[in-house]
Every structure is written in C-alpha cells, then in structure tokens.
Design an enzyme around this catalytic site. Structure first.
Site, PDB file in Angstrom:
ATOM      1  N   ASN A  60       0.868  -1.175   0.000  1.00  0.00           N
ATOM      2  CA  ASN A  60       0.000   0.000   0.000  1.00  0.00           C
ATOM      3  C   ASN A  60       0.909   1.230   0.000  1.00  0.00           C
ATOM      4  O   ASN A  60       1.483   1.574   1.024  1.00  0.00           O
ATOM      5  CB  ASN A  60      -0.889  -0.024   1.256  1.00  0.00           C
ATOM      6  CG  ASN A  60      -1.712   1.244   1.399  1.00  0.00           C
ATOM      7  OD1 ASN A  60      -1.806   2.037   0.463  1.00  0.00           O
ATOM      8  ND2 ASN A  60      -2.303   1.441   2.569  1.00  0.00           N
ATOM      9  N   TRP A  61       1.004   1.856  -1.172  1.00  0.00           N
ATOM     10  CA  TRP A  61       1.938   2.983  -1.292  1.00  0.00           C
ATOM     11  C   TRP A  61       1.382   4.274  -0.711  1.00  0.00           C
ATOM     12  O   TRP A  61       2.092   5.269  -0.602  1.00  0.00           O
ATOM     13  CB  TRP A  61       2.303   3.200  -2.764  1.00  0.00           C
ATOM     14  CG  TRP A  61       3.202   2.137  -3.320  1.00  0.00           C
ATOM     15  CD1 TRP A  61       3.828   1.137  -2.624  1.00  0.00           C
ATOM     16  CD2 TRP A  61       3.588   1.969  -4.690  1.00  0.00           C
ATOM     17  NE1 TRP A  61       4.577   0.367  -3.481  1.00  0.00           N
ATOM     18  CE2 TRP A  61       4.456   0.847  -4.750  1.00  0.00           C
ATOM     19  CE3 TRP A  61       3.299   2.651  -5.879  1.00  0.00           C
ATOM     20  CZ2 TRP A  61       5.018   0.400  -5.948  1.00  0.00           C
ATOM     21  CZ3 TRP A  61       3.851   2.209  -7.067  1.00  0.00           C
ATOM     22  CH2 TRP A  61       4.702   1.101  -7.109  1.00  0.00           C
TER      23      TRP A  61
ATOM     24  N   HIS B 107      -9.493   1.598   4.679  1.00  0.00           N
ATOM     25  CA  HIS B 107      -8.197   1.674   5.370  1.00  0.00           C
ATOM     26  C   HIS B 107      -8.354   2.607   6.570  1.00  0.00           C
ATOM     27  O   HIS B 107      -9.133   3.559   6.526  1.00  0.00           O
ATOM     28  CB  HIS B 107      -7.122   2.199   4.415  1.00  0.00           C
ATOM     29  CG  HIS B 107      -5.760   2.149   5.017  1.00  0.00           C
ATOM     30  ND1 HIS B 107      -5.294   3.150   5.838  1.00  0.00           N
ATOM     31  CD2 HIS B 107      -4.790   1.214   4.954  1.00  0.00           C
ATOM     32  CE1 HIS B 107      -4.085   2.820   6.255  1.00  0.00           C
ATOM     33  NE2 HIS B 107      -3.756   1.650   5.732  1.00  0.00           N
TER      34      HIS B 107
ATOM     35  N   GLU C 114      -6.704   4.988   7.609  1.00  0.00           N
ATOM     36  CA  GLU C 114      -6.525   6.414   7.312  1.00  0.00           C
ATOM     37  C   GLU C 114      -7.794   6.995   6.690  1.00  0.00           C
ATOM     38  O   GLU C 114      -8.151   8.146   6.926  1.00  0.00           O
ATOM     39  CB  GLU C 114      -5.298   6.609   6.405  1.00  0.00           C
ATOM     40  CG  GLU C 114      -4.010   6.435   7.214  1.00  0.00           C
ATOM     41  CD  GLU C 114      -2.867   5.772   6.483  1.00  0.00           C
ATOM     42  OE1 GLU C 114      -2.863   5.750   5.243  1.00  0.00           O
ATOM     43  OE2 GLU C 114      -1.951   5.255   7.170  1.00  0.00           O
TER      44      GLU C 114
ATOM     45  N   GLU D 290      -5.785  -4.581  10.662  1.00  0.00           N
ATOM     46  CA  GLU D 290      -4.733  -3.585  10.838  1.00  0.00           C
ATOM     47  C   GLU D 290      -5.004  -2.792  12.115  1.00  0.00           C
ATOM     48  O   GLU D 290      -5.782  -1.825  12.093  1.00  0.00           O
ATOM     49  CB  GLU D 290      -4.702  -2.632   9.643  1.00  0.00           C
ATOM     50  CG  GLU D 290      -4.354  -3.305   8.338  1.00  0.00           C
ATOM     51  CD  GLU D 290      -3.665  -2.326   7.404  1.00  0.00           C
ATOM     52  OE1 GLU D 290      -2.543  -2.609   6.974  1.00  0.00           O
ATOM     53  OE2 GLU D 290      -4.229  -1.263   7.125  1.00  0.00           O
TER      54      GLU D 290
ATOM     55  N   SER E 241       3.127  -1.922  10.437  1.00  0.00           N
ATOM     56  CA  SER E 241       4.579  -1.978  10.664  1.00  0.00           C
ATOM     57  C   SER E 241       5.192  -3.339  10.346  1.00  0.00           C
ATOM     58  O   SER E 241       6.107  -3.796  11.027  1.00  0.00           O
ATOM     59  CB  SER E 241       4.919  -1.542  12.097  1.00  0.00           C
ATOM     60  OG  SER E 241       4.546  -0.188  12.294  1.00  0.00           O
TER      61      SER E 241
ATOM     62  N   GLY F 248       2.812  -0.986   4.325  1.00  0.00           N
ATOM     63  CA  GLY F 248       2.878   0.418   3.944  1.00  0.00           C
ATOM     64  C   GLY F 248       4.320   0.856   3.762  1.00  0.00           C
ATOM     65  O   GLY F 248       4.944   0.617   2.730  1.00  0.00           O
ATOM     66  N   GLY F 249       4.881   1.480   4.800  1.00  0.00           N
ATOM     67  CA  GLY F 249       6.223   2.064   4.727  1.00  0.00           C
ATOM     68  C   GLY F 249       7.278   1.161   4.104  1.00  0.00           C
ATOM     69  O   GLY F 249       8.050   1.608   3.236  1.00  0.00           O
TER      70      GLY F 249
HETATM   71  P1  PGA Z   1       2.704   0.440   7.668  1.00  0.00           P
HETATM   72  O1  PGA Z   1       1.280   0.662   6.968  1.00  0.00           O
HETATM   73  O2  PGA Z   1       3.243  -0.864   7.134  1.00  0.00           O
HETATM   74  O3  PGA Z   1       3.522   1.629   7.248  1.00  0.00           O
HETATM   75  O4  PGA Z   1       2.462   0.377   9.126  1.00  0.00           O
HETATM   76  C1  PGA Z   1       0.390  -0.410   6.789  1.00  0.00           C
HETATM   77  C2  PGA Z   1      -0.882   0.083   6.167  1.00  0.00           C
HETATM   78  O5  PGA Z   1      -1.291   1.209   6.460  1.00  0.00           O
HETATM   79  O6  PGA Z   1      -1.525  -0.627   5.384  1.00  0.00           O
END
Ligand code: PGA
Length: 252
Positions: free
Chosen positions: A13-14, A98, A100, A168, A213, A234-235
């Site tokens: 997930n960019w 998600h 966010e 998540e 993470s 993500g990251g």
């Molecule tokens: P992260 O993000 O790996 O940077 O914690 C995961 C995500 O939001 O899907």
C-alpha cells in the site's frame, strides 16, 4: 479448508507516495525478479498511476489495485473515482476502509461496505480493513470493535466470488509497533469466527491479512500463524528491495 490452501498475499500500500517515474521504476524492477509462484503480489499505487502500472504488469504475477473507491457509478461527486473507472484503468482490487480513510476522512463501516459492494458489482475484489485504535485496545474493547466492524463492513458484500480482509490495528500502522504474532493470530481468528457466523464454512476460504509496521524482520513469525494469510505493507513497501526482502523472508 486447510490454512495452507489459502494462497498467501503480499500487498504493497503505497498511500500518497512515489512519483510516477519512481512507481514505474519500482514495477520494472519487480518484474525483473523471480517471485515465488505460489503467492499473490498486489500493489496499490496512487490512482493516477493505475492505468500505466496495470499495462506494465499485464500477464505478470503482479496485480494492481486502487486505494479507494466511491460507490456511485458516475455523477456529481467531485474528486471521487468509481468502480467502472477503476475497472477501465485495469485494476482488479481496491482497498476499502483503510484506517486512514476511516480516521482522517471519516469513513464509517456503512460507507466501507457500500464501497466494497460497488467494487464487487464491477468484478473488482475489495480488500476491507478492520482494526482497533489504541484507546479501544487500552479499554479492553478490541474484540468488541472487531466484531462490530467486521459485521457492519461485510453487510453489503458477498463471500463469493471473492473478498479479502486485512486486520490492521490502528496503533501499529506507521508507528514501528507491531502486534505480536499471538495478538495478530488471536484477532484474525476472531475476525474469521465473525465471518463464519454469517457465511459458515466459506470463512475458511477468505484470506485475512495482517497489517501494521510489517517489515523483513517480523514477517516470518507473523505469516507463520495459521490464520494469517499474508500482509498489507505500507512504509516498508516503498522500495523494491525492502518489499522483496519481506516476500523472501515470508516465503522461506
Ligand atoms: P505500515 O502501513 O506498514 O507503514 O504500518 C500499513 C498500512 O497502512 O496498510
């Protein structure tokens, strides 16, 4: 169904990162590598790159998805993208709800399930995210939240042909804090039991990922849990080397 028969997913997930040139370079680099054939690799780029990256990955093992969708097919919804548009861009998946989107943009589970239902109507596979906040966790409400979010986020979707769920925990996203494998397994098997309460044994077919993470050091023990069917990253998915290292360590 044995957990081993659920094909593992490694999903990048960019979010709102990478230029068009960097995104293309990333995909070219991934295409030049040998991916284990028994896994599914999904990349969720910013919407503007969907078409180009779908073209680049046609007939490859990498599949492209959108990060968001709106449930109406067309109309006066400035800034939104519909299922037919995502389909026309060549994307086959879409992330719905998600954390966010839920917490920064105020999406409710009712909105999430409408989005996921609209995706399925167009033949796009929704990846529905669910997870508790730190406050909910500290208040001992994790299972309660997972139950109500799972049931309400699935209200307008079908187990067949396909959907994916990601657990998540909000406190683990982008924070460097990861759920322990025991916690991830407990929450994910609980989510699977909620799915079983509505769809019976089809629950054993649905893939449920862990996200929050994930990195090359923790993937192996997370993915070794019987109910963890992959990872949403993500990251650590923002460069091909670290994403590939996660795939390698997660498939050893
Ligand atoms: P992260 O993000 O790996 O940077 O914690 C995961 C995500 O939001 O899907």
């Amino acid at each position: 169904m044995e957990s081993g028969s659920r094909r593992k997913i490694f999903a990048a997930n960019w979010k709102m990162n990478l230029s068009a040139a960097k995104a293309e370079q990333f995909i070219q680099e991934m295409l030049s590598l040998d991916l284990p054939s028994d896994i599914q690799v999904l990349v969720f780029p910013p919407a503007l790159y969907l078409q180009r990256l779908s073209e680049l990955t046609a007939n490859s093992q990498i599949e492209i998805g959108a990060q968001n969708i709106y449930w109406e097919r067309s109309g006066a919804y400035t800034g939104e993208i519909s299922a037919p548009m995502i389909d026309e861009a060549g994307a086959k998946f879409v992330i719905c709800g998600h954390s966010e989107r839920r917490h920064i943009f105020g999406e409710s589970s009712e909105m999430v399930t409408r989005k996921a239902g609209a995706a399925q109507d167009e033949g796009i596979v929704p990846l529905i995210c669910i997870g508790e906040t730190l406050e909910e966790r500290n208040a001992g409400e994790t299972l309660e939240v997972l139950q109500s979010d799972t049931l309400s986020s699935l209200a307008a979707v079908d187990p067949d042909p396909e959907l994916i769920i990601a657990y998540e925990p909000v406190w683990a996203i982008g924070t460097g804090l990861t759920a322990t494998p025991e916690d991830a397994e407990k929450s994910i098997s609980y989510i699977r039991e909620q799915v079983r309460s509505i769809w019976g044994d089809l629950a054993d077919k649905i893939r449920i990922l862990y996200g929050g993470s994930v990195n090359a050091d923790n993937i192996a023990e997370l993915i070794a849990c019987p109910n963890v069917d992959g990872a949403l990253i993500g990251g650590a998915s923002l460069n091909p080397d670290s994403f590939m290292e996660i795939i390698r360590n997660g498939t050893k």
